[in-house]
Design an enzyme around this catalytic site. Sequence first.
Site, PDB file in Angstrom:
ATOM      1  CG  ASP A 143     -83.810 -43.349  -7.325  1.00 18.64           C
ATOM      2  OD1 ASP A 143     -83.220 -44.068  -6.497  1.00 18.64           O
ATOM      3  OD2 ASP A 143     -83.264 -42.379  -7.879  1.00 18.64           O
ATOM      4  CG  ASP A 177     -81.187 -43.071  -2.569  1.00 18.85           C
ATOM      5  OD1 ASP A 177     -79.958 -43.158  -2.754  1.00 18.85           O
ATOM      6  OD2 ASP A 177     -82.011 -42.977  -3.497  1.00 18.85           O
TER       7      ASP A 177
END
Length: 199
Positions: A143, A177
């Site tokens: 991420d 995401d």
Amino acid sequence: MSLRKAYFLIFLVLIVDQLSKIYVKTNFVLGDEVVIFDWFRIHFIENEGMAWGTKIPGEYGKLFLTVFRIFAVVGIGYWLADSVKKRYSNYLIVAIALIFAGAAGNIIDSVFYGIVFDGSHGNLATLFSPEPYGTWFHGLVVDMFYFPIWRGTLPSWFPYWGGEEVSFFNAIFNVADVAISTGVGILLVFNKRAFPKTA
């Protein structure tokens, strides 16, 4: 929308997702941060792959999560093909394609990253390392997008968190995401167009 166009959208999301992750993984040490704007930063973290860094406890928690996600993606893939075949709304097809692409992007990390990268603790990771950090199905999800839009101390009268220093928005996420969130957002905002009533 044709299945070919849906596949192209999925492919595009996966390419952008994986290129961004590989770039961050091979150019950032874990925890490194680049400030683009005060409210937007590239901040490299890794997690087990659940929302908000949550993890399933136990020796087989990560394996269970990865296998569950693979089955879920197979189901989403069937839903996509069936929706195209039945000529459902483009809103629905685009949303399903984005959710599929996002889920598949994070599955790639979980399945393969543990065997193709070495660790990122204190050094830059190497792609196709002879000494990978994990095993099949035990990779960590990369991420990097961080939006600390507001930081401050809440007034003392504020329920529960009064007087505490907080920041909004705390989540750190990736392209996959974003794709999932966008797909879900389309289904929520354009619900009546995505699921038109049949006579």
